[in-house]
Design a protein around this motif. Structure first.
Motif, PDB file in Angstrom:
ATOM      1  N   ALA A  34       8.135   4.127   6.314  1.00  0.00           N
ATOM      2  CA  ALA A  34       8.362   3.420   7.731  1.00  0.00           C
ATOM      3  C   ALA A  34       7.657   2.103   7.456  1.00  0.00           C
ATOM      4  O   ALA A  34       6.818   1.792   6.629  1.00  0.00           O
ATOM      5  N   SER A  68       6.248  -0.901  10.191  1.00  0.00           N
ATOM      6  CA  SER A  68       5.725  -1.181  11.428  1.00  0.00           C
ATOM      7  C   SER A  68       5.057  -2.594  11.688  1.00  0.00           C
ATOM      8  O   SER A  68       4.557  -3.172  10.797  1.00  0.00           O
ATOM      9  N   GLN A 120       5.466  -4.724  19.523  1.00  0.00           N
ATOM     10  CA  GLN A 120       5.202  -3.857  18.367  1.00  0.00           C
ATOM     11  C   GLN A 120       6.398  -3.073  18.126  1.00  0.00           C
ATOM     12  O   GLN A 120       7.453  -3.088  18.940  1.00  0.00           O
ATOM     13  N   TYR A 121       6.739  -3.047  16.830  1.00  0.00           N
ATOM     14  CA  TYR A 121       8.030  -2.418  16.245  1.00  0.00           C
ATOM     15  C   TYR A 121       7.600  -1.457  15.259  1.00  0.00           C
ATOM     16  O   TYR A 121       6.805  -1.283  14.699  1.00  0.00           O
ATOM     17  N   LYS A 122       8.877  -0.501  15.118  1.00  0.00           N
ATOM     18  CA  LYS A 122       8.874   0.320  14.047  1.00  0.00           C
ATOM     19  C   LYS A 122      10.128   0.901  13.711  1.00  0.00           C
ATOM     20  O   LYS A 122      10.985   1.142  14.462  1.00  0.00           O
ATOM     21  N   GLU A 139      11.764   3.694  10.684  1.00  0.00           N
ATOM     22  CA  GLU A 139      11.272   4.752   9.913  1.00  0.00           C
ATOM     23  C   GLU A 139      12.307   5.782   9.617  1.00  0.00           C
ATOM     24  O   GLU A 139      13.191   6.121  10.369  1.00  0.00           O
ATOM     25  N   ASP A 173      11.637   7.280  14.076  1.00  0.00           N
ATOM     26  CA  ASP A 173      11.124   6.466  14.965  1.00  0.00           C
ATOM     27  C   ASP A 173      12.074   4.980  14.636  1.00  0.00           C
ATOM     28  O   ASP A 173      11.713   4.275  13.504  1.00  0.00           O
TER      29      ASP A 173
END
Length: 485
Positions: free
Chosen positions: A141, A143, A151-153, A155, A176
């Motif tokens: 991941a 992030s 915020q971002y992610k 995965e 995610d």
């Protein structure tokens, strides 16, 4: 003799008179002697009218102190200058970072193995249950934060599989993938993308932090990740949370296409902490929660099926495809208690299916689990997410030998646990079977980011539409080595 005796006082008196006259003479001349180490200045003597004092131009002690003070002042000035440069650089770096996203790389790896012991009927009914070893999870991941409130992610799981003729093959899966906006008025947090729908304490707790290797039989009903938008927040004192979102079902593996006809849902969850021991940071707490989801069924129909607490066996309960299912409702309740090293957790879920060509069946499932930390730790609780968090051992595991040959070891954290889960998929015209599973677990947390797990599972498998021959038993011993970063 008397003359010699009187000579000493007379000589002493004469010396005093001569010394006094010399001092008076020097005072009249306006000069004062300077003795090394004993400076005399105008501040220490009062001059008579018309008299002037001359101060020595050099004194070893006072000049040395003045030089030390000057050197110290220069060093302080240099230090202040260096500190200012550091602060200026930090401010510049912070300003630069605020202009672009931060990047954090993380991941997790679970290596599982399983051994089965089954009766003859179970072997006849479930032919795909086999001993094996595999990576259960192999996630990577990226992030970070953006512009203070974002915020971002992203995965991905590389350990996914798909069934093909003659076996299975690796299939990369999306996990995610979202963007969230935080610190908003009233709504607090808005999340958009592909992530977990807000339902079930067991599901909301990350798989790296759950007590057993797999979630319970009840997880059959619980939706996992889908594409949607969600609003979530926490109360001011962090004693309650809320989350509500709208979602659409989508495949997690390529090709990433959604279902064209239906598959929409509305899911919501709320939690409350009637008791939380602030002084011990949650070594004592009571969690209460509930969730509800309305789910539209696409034209592919609806099917419930589940494995017994492991990922290697066949699914022991299965409703088969309900092609005429129009929609269904899911409701559940959560309860958890932490009291020092002891914890107990339980959930109940009910699914009501609305069908167009048959009676509407109602299914339910539940579990209860208990755990105890032999080394004294407790299950940490994430108050903002209404879920359990990462365990931190009092002492990480280590083994070292000193120069004298003595061996020193750290214990890590040891946990023992028990769970019983139950599911009933028999109602109306549907006979998906009933099953119960006992799970016994031992967890050894080497560090907060690595642990070894061992589970023993005994499952009672009742007859179903797919396996009408009768009831059977399944025993499994599973182990996992896991780490994340």
């Amino acid at each position: 003799m008397h003359g010699r005796f009187l000579a000493w006082p007379v000589c002493t008196l004469a010396a005093l008179i001569v010394g006094g006259l010399s001092a008076a003479t020097m005072a009249q001349q306006g000069t004062v002697p300077a003795y090394p180490g004993y400076p005399v200045t105008e501040d220490t003597l009062t001059a008579a009218p018309g008299h002037q004092f001359s101060t020595p131009s050099y004194h070893p002690v006072s000049n040395s102190l003045m030089a030390d003070e000057a050197s110290l002042a220069d060093r302080v000035a240099d230090l202040e200058g260096a500190l200012k440069k550091i602060k200026d650089k930090e401010a510049a770096d912070k300003k630069k970072a605020a202009g672009k996203p931060s990047v954090k790389v993380s991941g997790r790896a679970f290596l599982d193995t399983a051994l089965f012991d089954r009766d003859a009927l179970n072997q006849q009914q479930f032919t795909d249950t086999e001993n094996g070893t595999k990576f259960r999870a192999l996630w990577l991941a990226v992030s970070g934060d953006m512009f203070d409130v974002f915020q971002y992610k992203v995965e991905v799981d590389f350990a996914g599989t798909e069934t093909i003729a003659g076996g299975t093959r690796q299939q990369t899966a999306m996990k995610d993938v979202y963007l969230s906006m935080n610190d908003l008025p009233l709504l607090q947090t808005i999340k958009i993308g592909h992530f977990k729908e807000p339902a079930s304490l067991e599901e909301m707790t990350a798989n790296r932090n759950i007590t057993f290797m797999e979630r319970s039989l009840m997880n059959c009903f619980i939706p996992s990740r889908n594409v949607g938008v969600q609003v979530a927040g926490v109360s001011e004192m962090e004693y309650a949370t809320f989350a509500i979102g709208m979602f659409r079902e989508i495949e997690e593996t390529p090709v990433l296409t959604d279902n064209e006809n239906g598959g929409n849902s509305i899911t919501m969850r709320g939690t409350w902490l009637p008791w939380y021991d602030e002084a011990t940071e949650g070594r004592g707490l009571l969690h209460v929660g509930g969730y509800y989801s309305y789910r539209d069924v696409d034209t592919n129909g609806l099917q419930f099926r589940q494995r017994p607490d492991n990922s290697f066996s066949d699914r022991i309960v299965d409703t088969g495809l309900m092609a005429d299912a129009a929609n269904w409702h899911l409701a559940g309740a959560e309860l958890a208690l932490v009291y020092g090293p002891f914890s107990i957790q339980s959930e109940y879920a009910k699914a009501i299916v609305k069908r167009t060509a048959a009676a509407d069946p109602e299914f339910d499932a539940a579990y209860v689990q208990m755990s105890y930390w032999l080394t004294g730790e407790h299950r940490p609780y994430d108050r903002k997410g209404g879920r359990f968090d990462r365990v931190k051992p009092f002492e990480n595991f280590f083994r070292v030998r000193d120069e004298n040959g003595n061996v020193y070891m750290g214990k890590g954290a040891w946990e023992v646990a028990y769970r019983y889960g139950y599911i009933d998929l028999v109602d109306a015209t549907v006979n998906g079977g009933r099953a119960g599973a006992h799970a016994f677990g031992v967890n050894w947390h080497l560090t907060p980011y690595a642990r070894l797990m061992a589970n023993y599972i005994h499952a009672d498998c009742n007859a179903t539409q797919a396996t009408p021959a009768g009831n059977s038993d399944m025993n499994a011993f599973t182990m996992r080595a896991q780490f994340d970063f």
